[in-house]
Design a protein around this motif. Sequence first.
Motif, PDB file in Angstrom:
ATOM      1  N   PRO A   1       0.853  -1.198   0.000  1.00 20.65           N
ATOM      2  CA  PRO A   1       0.000   0.000   0.000  1.00 20.65           C
ATOM      3  C   PRO A   1       0.877   1.232   0.000  1.00 20.65           C
ATOM      4  O   PRO A   1       2.014   1.211   0.471  1.00 20.65           O
TER       5      PRO A   1
ATOM      6  N   LEU B   1       1.024   5.900  -0.757  1.00 22.40           N
ATOM      7  CA  LEU B   1       0.397   7.198  -0.497  1.00 22.40           C
ATOM      8  C   LEU B   1      -0.892   7.381  -1.268  1.00 22.40           C
ATOM      9  O   LEU B   1      -1.768   8.153  -0.836  1.00 22.40           O
TER      10      LEU B   1
ATOM     11  N   GLY C   1      -3.236   5.452  -1.429  1.00 30.28           N
ATOM     12  CA  GLY C   1      -4.351   4.875  -0.684  1.00 30.28           C
ATOM     13  C   GLY C   1      -4.809   5.722   0.486  1.00 30.28           C
ATOM     14  O   GLY C   1      -5.769   5.352   1.175  1.00 30.28           O
ATOM     15  N   LEU C   2      -4.139   6.875   0.717  1.00 28.77           N
ATOM     16  CA  LEU C   2      -4.520   7.704   1.859  1.00 28.77           C
ATOM     17  C   LEU C   2      -5.923   8.265   1.701  1.00 28.77           C
ATOM     18  O   LEU C   2      -6.658   8.430   2.686  1.00 28.77           O
TER      19      LEU C   2
ATOM     20  N   LEU D   1      -8.407   5.889   3.022  1.00 33.91           N
ATOM     21  CA  LEU D   1      -8.409   5.867   4.484  1.00 33.91           C
ATOM     22  C   LEU D   1      -9.186   7.044   5.063  1.00 33.91           C
ATOM     23  O   LEU D   1      -9.943   6.891   6.032  1.00 33.91           O
TER      24      LEU D   1
ATOM     25  N   GLY E   1       6.309   4.773   1.484  1.00 29.45           N
ATOM     26  CA  GLY E   1       4.882   4.959   1.273  1.00 29.45           C
ATOM     27  C   GLY E   1       4.045   3.963   2.051  1.00 29.45           C
ATOM     28  O   GLY E   1       3.006   4.319   2.630  1.00 29.45           O
TER      29      GLY E   1
ATOM     30  N   TYR F   1       1.450   4.848   5.016  1.00 30.65           N
ATOM     31  CA  TYR F   1       0.060   4.394   4.892  1.00 30.65           C
ATOM     32  C   TYR F   1      -0.390   3.690   6.174  1.00 30.65           C
ATOM     33  O   TYR F   1      -1.464   3.977   6.712  1.00 30.65           O
ATOM     34  N   ARG F   2       0.439   2.756   6.663  1.00 29.18           N
ATOM     35  CA  ARG F   2       0.053   2.007   7.856  1.00 29.18           C
ATOM     36  C   ARG F   2       0.007   2.896   9.098  1.00 29.18           C
ATOM     37  O   ARG F   2      -0.840   2.712   9.979  1.00 29.18           O
TER      38      ARG F   2
ATOM     39  N   GLN G   1      -3.166   4.871   8.848  1.00 28.62           N
ATOM     40  CA  GLN G   1      -4.290   3.961   9.072  1.00 28.62           C
ATOM     41  C   GLN G   1      -4.503   3.712  10.564  1.00 28.62           C
ATOM     42  O   GLN G   1      -5.633   3.794  11.071  1.00 28.62           O
TER      43      GLN G   1
END
Length: 427
Positions: free
Chosen positions: A299, A301, A303-304, A307, A332, A336-337, A340
């Motif tokens: 995953p 950036l 995917g931000l 989120l 990245g 992401y994590r 999240q």
Amino acid sequence: MTRTGAPPSRRGALRTEDDPVQTSTTTASPRLGERVMAAINRDPRTAPHGMRNDALLAGALAVVATALALLVNDGLRPDALGWTLLLAAHVPLVWRRRHPVPVLLVALACIAPYHALDNNHTAPIPATMVVLYTIAATGTVRRTLLTGTTVLGVTLIMNALTNPDGVVELLRISGWVVAVLFIGIDVRYYRQYVAAIVERAVRAERTREEEARRRVAEERLRIARDLHDLLAHSITLIGVQTSVAAHVLAADPERLDRETVAKALDDIAETCRTARGEVRTTLEVLREHGSPDARGALPGLDGLRDLVETARLAGARVEQTVRIRHAPPAVGAAAYRIVQEALTNAVRHAGPEPSVRVDLRERDGALHLTVTDDGTGARDAARPGFGLVGMRERARSVGGTLVAGPRAQGGFEVAAVLPMDVMEGTR
């Protein structure tokens, strides 16, 4: 010594009617060679049954000495005293491995008067050479040289007393002494060389095993972080969305807002599908039989946005600022994590409809990430759960740092600095 060969009766049982001789030869020859090489490579002081073997060797050398005294015409045939001295010189050979120098001294104490009485001079030579070889093969070079010098000195004195004109005989004896000592030194260095090779091989194998264990531990920790981040995030959202549906159903049953309930249930279903897909991806990585470094798609950036939208659906008021276009995949994924988990904690602990701000920007060759909220929910930063620990491990995995804790003006803040020059493939 470890037994690698089967007894003759059992080897005979392995023969077939078609080729009885060939089967026996192919079975016995390699094992005999392995046993011989093992005996050569092993330090004689550590060999099993050493005293028993030396007792047998002493007996065999005594038989050889007796035969030489009877058959070789070199000096007088020993009388009773001569036989006593000759055979007594072989008794100390039983302890030649553990105490080679005292054994040599005792043997010389018997052999010197034996030669002085002009008995057969060839008979004691085999036993003397065995002791000299043992000293050279088990001791230092200095001790070997001192021993050789002493033996040659004694030989020179005895030869001067018993055979003053025997220059050729003196040279022959001296040559044998020097040759045996050099053979012993060579064998000793060869054994040290073999031991060094074996030690390096063992050390390399141990290093490979430790590296494999380390990689397994790192992979297990990575998977644990992924599962925690995924399940904690998804379960938190499902819980919030379920609470919304339950509240709508219980607030006014007669004026049921079917549209709100349907939307909450749809959000729950979408969250479940997303979680199921990520769990399937993680399990596929676990079952991967190809490259050990195969880890699936990371995953990043991009995917931000999802989120943030998911957190908004859960009731949080989220503002997002991303001033970075590209980051290495590992950085990245870590960012992401972290975002999240920070959003999950805000939705879970910051109270109803918290205001959350997500800020990512590049500065001084690093990605600076902050997630702040103004919530009033209780969070015990002194006793962090797996979430805060996981975020710190995410940051450390790419060489970064992370600080998390309550803000002075209220709320909670997560701040991370992730270097952008991390090696590709790190996670």
